[in-house]
Every structure is written in structure tokens, then in C-alpha cells.
Design an enzyme around this catalytic site. Structure first.
Site, PDB file in Angstrom:
ATOM      1  N   ASP A 204       0.821  -1.208   0.000  1.00  0.00           N
ATOM      2  CA  ASP A 204       0.000   0.000   0.000  1.00  0.00           C
ATOM      3  C   ASP A 204       0.863   1.269   0.000  1.00  0.00           C
ATOM      4  O   ASP A 204       1.859   1.342   0.728  1.00  0.00           O
ATOM      5  CB  ASP A 204      -0.862  -0.049   1.286  1.00  0.00           C
ATOM      6  CG  ASP A 204      -2.016   0.911   1.264  1.00  0.00           C
ATOM      7  OD1 ASP A 204      -2.777   0.881   0.291  1.00  0.00           O
ATOM      8  OD2 ASP A 204      -2.167   1.673   2.242  1.00  0.00           O
ATOM      9  N   GLU A 256       1.751  -0.242  -4.890  1.00  0.00           N
ATOM     10  CA  GLU A 256       0.828   0.831  -5.252  1.00  0.00           C
ATOM     11  C   GLU A 256       1.670   2.092  -5.405  1.00  0.00           C
ATOM     12  O   GLU A 256       2.029   2.740  -4.424  1.00  0.00           O
ATOM     13  CB  GLU A 256      -0.248   1.031  -4.175  1.00  0.00           C
ATOM     14  CG  GLU A 256      -1.339   1.962  -4.659  1.00  0.00           C
ATOM     15  CD  GLU A 256      -2.190   2.548  -3.542  1.00  0.00           C
ATOM     16  OE1 GLU A 256      -3.298   3.004  -3.825  1.00  0.00           O
ATOM     17  OE2 GLU A 256      -1.746   2.569  -2.371  1.00  0.00           O
TER      18      GLU A 256
HETATM   19  C1  GLC Z   1      -4.415   2.848  -0.567  1.00  0.00           C
HETATM   20  C2  GLC Z   1      -5.550   1.859  -0.607  1.00  0.00           C
HETATM   21  C3  GLC Z   1      -6.798   2.548  -0.131  1.00  0.00           C
HETATM   22  C4  GLC Z   1      -6.566   3.032   1.277  1.00  0.00           C
HETATM   23  C5  GLC Z   1      -5.339   3.926   1.352  1.00  0.00           C
HETATM   24  C6  GLC Z   1      -4.926   4.185   2.761  1.00  0.00           C
HETATM   25  O1  GLC Z   1      -4.567   3.880  -1.470  1.00  0.00           O
HETATM   26  O2  GLC Z   1      -5.682   1.324  -1.887  1.00  0.00           O
HETATM   27  O3  GLC Z   1      -7.911   1.697  -0.178  1.00  0.00           O
HETATM   28  O4  GLC Z   1      -7.681   3.747   1.724  1.00  0.00           O
HETATM   29  O5  GLC Z   1      -4.235   3.324   0.734  1.00  0.00           O
HETATM   30  O6  GLC Z   1      -4.434   3.010   3.338  1.00  0.00           O
END
Ligand code: GLC
Length: 510
Positions: A204, A256
């Protein structure tokens, strides 16, 4: 044919599962891990190589699992560690890998580390988070804003009179990755899961992991602000890659990566073999379903990535409007074109559960809404397995945790044996990838195209073309046979020189 252990994540298709919404074995209206186990035969039939599960760890669920209270257990709503072990074993029997979501940027404020950290200025975990005094005028330590709601990213904690940093909810305090203790703790967490047979992690907000050490004010707070120390973040990634490479078979890291240009994206692959295995391409998701826009994003990634790096292509995920709605406005021809693109580019396709049915964004309003943080419920509604009450997701009488979409018409059961369905198209495309090495691993080369269309060659012999316009187009110099056409009417037809494509259609010629 199964991909070899070391390249399964390049050769195969990944499938993202939102565990609360995939299949509910316990009948309480919330999906669970036992439910996923019960649907593994479907995933094997579909032909995917691995599944990524959105957070499965204990959490107060203010951000639905992205606020982690314990990194080494399973959320009681979803089952037990034993259930997860069983999922890994049952998946393995079918040649499927299980990837978990790891959230290293922040914890829940209920995590024991934070409870300790906030207890006093001298507590053992104090420096695992960011604590600063307010400015003399009482304002926050810097101008950083939270990604949720846009207010200050600092929250005053009355007990010790200092503020802590949170880029998301105030109940999601950011970890300070300059602290060695944090780094060691996450090595241990990764080993804990790798030792249990987890194939890797989706990580993440990894591009923002290590914060700029002196926490400088934003120069232009209006822009998408990056607060990461790039060099130090890459150092952490290399440390994780070495850890993952120490396992047999090697574990994988999917990031991500919140960057909007190809050069920056490429940097997260390091040399191509020493940082992330896959880095999500958000410019692709944020482009419109426009031939020139998408082609440009793909060409830029192709040019920027180091030779050994491997792209990953995504249409939908749990944070954004599903692509059949966002890209396609519900036009089923467009949905089929998008599926063809996703499954034939050079790189790993990532399907979000329900993409294979063309599942649309669902309107979730009023009391049905669950995502107070960012209103993303419409992309997270239950998987549509059948047209019966409960949609095959939960038992007939149970109230699903989020409302169903159009399950009466759009569901696995209805599409499974229909050769003209989206599900059949996706399954056939995956099977074709498995059959043709060039479709899995061949190079990408853009071909000349007519306006509104996009064509490319994979390897030496495969041509893919999509017409993302309302007018018929013709593509010259194509020879072979149509393996799959989006409207299926041309499958098997010979092509000798000119490939004609009707409005919003596409084809693979082998
Ligand atoms: C990322 C996740 C999202 C979450 C955020 C904070 O962007 O994909 O769902 O709310 O991180 O953890």
C-alpha cells in the site's frame, strides 16, 4: 500448462479479491476466507495464476482493513489464521498463488505500537511515528494535507501535547520509516507470512513510504504533493526485495505506486531486478478509453522501464469507479474492447473481481454507505455469482454488507455457458495467452493505425487491434487468422492483408 514457479506473476493473470465482497461462507452477509476457498474451482476454471486479497488483518475497519491493528493475524470477520492457511494450501493444489495486502505506511491508532507511542514522550515506540510540537502560533508543524478530506495531516494528541502525522484518517498514524525499529518489525512481518506460504505482497502507498526527513512545507499545496524521500524509499525496497528473493520459490512485491509519469514509475523497478516486481500504472487507469491516450501511456511505459522490468495493467480496483462504468459508460462493446486490451498488452493483467462479468459501479447511498473515509462503496459490492436471492454470494435471507448490483441479469451462472458473454471472452483470452508464448512474453510494438484505433504486435507474429471509435476502420498489412474477435463473429476467419474493424470492436490475429 503451468507457468514455472519463478515467472508465474509475469506469465499469468492476477485477480484482485475484496474479501468482504467475494463469497460469504458463514452466511452473515460479509464475505470471508472460507468463501474464497469455496470459489477456488471457479478461479482455476477462469485460468488466473494468482489472487491478491485486499487487507485480511485485524482492523477497526475505519478504512476497511487499511487501518491495521495486528499485522500477524486474520480479521475475525474474515476467519482465522487456520482458514488462511487452508486457502493457501487449497490454492496451491490448483496451481494458484495467494498475495496479501501489506500496509506499511501507517497503522491503526489501535495498534499496540501506537497505543504505546502516544502514552508518553519517552515511550519505546515514540519514534516509530512522527511527533512534533505545534508552531509558535499554534498551527501544525507543516502544511501537509491529509489525502482523506484535505484537512491538515497533523492531529494534536492532548496527553503529550504534540501532534502526530497522518496522510489518511487521523485514526491512521503514519509510521516513521527512518526508525530502524520499524524496518526490523516489517522484515519480521514479511517473514511471518512468507513462512506460511504467502506468495508475495501488494504494498500500500509504497511510493510515499519514507517521508522527507525535515518535513518541508509544500511548495505548491495545490498540486498532488509528494512527501517521500525517493532515495531512502528505494533503499527500503531493495532491502525487501533481498528478503523476498531469499525464499524458494521467490516471493513477489507489487507496489501501489502513486506517480503520474513513466520515468518515476520505472524507478520503482530499480535495475529491473532489485526493487518491485510490478508497479501499478495509474496513468493507464486514469486515461480515458481513447486509442491515442492509452497508446501513449503504454508506449511511455515501454520506453521507460528497464529491460528486465515487467509492466502491470489494471482497469479497476477497490478505490476507483469500475471501468465498465468509468471507461465504458455501460456500453458492452466498449467493455469487451477494454478487456481485450487489458489481456493482450505486454505485462501482467490484473482483473478486479467482477471485471470478467463487466460488473458496473453500483450506486450506494444513504444508510447503505460504509466507506466514511472516501465513499468508494460502489466499487466494492458483492460478487454476482447467480440470479437467485443472495446472488450466490450469501444465503438467501442474509443482508449483504453492501447492496447488490444488477445480479439478476449479470452473474457468473448466466454467463458461464454463453459463448457470447464477457466471461467467456475473458476465459478464452486467458486460455489464448497460455497457448501462445508470444502473447505472454513477446515484445510490444505499436503498429500504424487509422484514427480512433490502436494496433500493436506481440513478438513476431501476433497482431492485436482495437477500434475505439464509432466508425469502421481498416488496418493494412495484417496476415493470418482471427483467433478471437470481441464480437466473436469473426473468430477463425482468415485475414489476408486488410483487417476491417467495425465500431467499438477488436481482434487478435495469429
Ligand atoms: C491505498 C488503498 C486505499 C486506502 C489507502 C490508505 O490507497 O488502496 O484503499 O484507503 O491506501 O491506506
Amino acid at each position: 500448462m503451468r507457468a514455472t514457479d519463478s515467472t508465474w506473476w509475469r506469465d499469468g493473470v492476477l485477480y484482485q479479491i475484496y474479501p468482504r465482497s467475494f463469497a460469504d461462507a458463514s452466511g452473515d452477509g460479509v464475505g470471508d476466507i472460507a468463501g474464497i476457498v469455496s470459489r477456488l474451482d471457479y478461479l482455476e476454471w477462469l485460468g488466473v495464476a494468482g489472487i491478491w486479497l485486499n487487507p485480511t488483518m485485524p482492523s477497526p475497519n475505519l478504512d476497511w482493513g487499511y487501518d491495521v491493528a495486528d499485522y500477524c493475524d486474520v480479521h475475525p470477520d474474515l476467519g482465522t489464521l487456520g482458514d488462511l492457511d487452508r486457502l493457501v494450501a487449497e490454492a496451491d493444489r490448483r496451481g494458484l498463488r495467494v498475495v496479501l495486502d501489506l500496509v506499511p505506511n501507517h497503522t491503526s491508532d489501535r495498534h499496540p505500537w501506537f497505543i504505546d507511542a502516544r502514552s508518553s514522550r519517552t515511550s519505546a515506540h515514540r519514534d516509530w511515528y512522527f511527533w512534533r510540537d505545534p508552531r509558535p502560533d499554534g498551527s501544525p508543524p507543516n502544511t501537509w494535507r491529509s489525502n482523506f478530506g484535505g484537512g491538515s495531516a497533523w492531529e494534536l494528541d492532548a496527553r503529550t501535547g504534540q501532534l502526530y502525522l497522518h496522510h489518511f484518517l487521523r485514526q491512521q498514524p503514519d509510521l516513521d520509516w527512518w526508525s530502524e525499529g520499524v524496518r526490523d518489525a516489517f522484515d519480521e512481518i514479511q517473514r511471518f507470512w512468507f513462512d506460511r506460504g504467502i506468495a508475495g505482497f501488494r504494498i500500500d502507498v509504497v511510493s510515499e513510504l519514507v517521508k522527507l526527513r525535515d518535513l518541508p512545507d509544500d511548495v505548491d499545496p495545490g498540486e498532488f504533493a509528494r512527501h517521500a524521500d525517493a532515495e531512502e524509499t528505494h533503499r527500503v525496497l531493495r532491502r525487501w526485495r533481498a528478503l523476498a528473493d531469499g525464499y524458494q520459490p521467490r516471493r513477489i512485491l507489487i507496489g501501489e505506486t502513486w506517480v503520474m509519469d513513466a520515468e518515476n514509475l520505472a524507478s520503482f523497478y530499480g535495475t529491473g531486478t532489485d526493487e518491485l516486481h510490478l508497479a501499478f500504472n495509474f496513468p493507464f487507469m486514469f486515461a480515458s478509453l481513447d486509442a491515442a491516450e492509452l497508446r501513449t501511456v503504454v508506449e511511455q511505459a515501454e520506453a521507460a522501464l528497464p529491460p528486465e522490468a515487467w509492466p502491470v495493467w489494471t482497469g479497476s480496483n477497490h478505490d476507483f469507479v469500475r471501468f465498465p462504468t468509468r471507461w465504458c459508460g455501460g456500453d458492452e462493446r466498449k467493455v469487451r474492447c477494454a478487456l481485450l486490451v487489458l489481456l493482450t498488452l505486454r505485462g501482467t493483467p490484473l482483473l478486479y473481481y467482477g471485471d470478467e462479468l463487466g460488473m458496473e459501479q453500483v450506486e450506494v447511498t444513504g444508510g447503505a454507505a460504509r466507506d466514511a473515509a472516501d465513499r468508494r462503496d460502489g466499487a466494492r459490492t458483492p460478487m454476482q455469482w447467480s440470479g437467485e436471492r443472495g446472488a450466490g454470494f450469501t444465503s438467501a435471507g442474509a443482508e449483504p454488507w453492501l447492496p447488490f448490483g444488477d445480479y439478476a441479469e449479470r452473474n457468473v451462472e448466466a454467463q458461464r455457458d454463453d459463448p457470447g458473454s464477457h466471461l467467456s471472452l475473458v476465459r478464452d483470452l486467458i486460455a489464448l495467452r497460455r497457448e501462445h508464448p508470444e502473447l505472454r512474453s513477446g515484445s510490444y510494438e505499436s503498429l500504424p493505425r487509422a484514427p480512433g484505433s490502436w494496433a500493436w504486435r506481440r513478438g513476431d507474429a501476433i497482431t492485436v487491434a482495437v477500434n475505439l471509435s464509432g466508425a469502421e476502420v481498416g488496418l493494412e498489412g495484417v496476415e493470418g487468422r482471427v483467433a478471437i474477435s470481441t464480437d466473436r463473429s469473426r473468430d477463425g476467419d482468415p485475414v489476408d492483408g486488410r483487417l476491417r474493424l467495425g465500431p467499438w470492436s477488436g481482434a487478435i490475429v495469429t
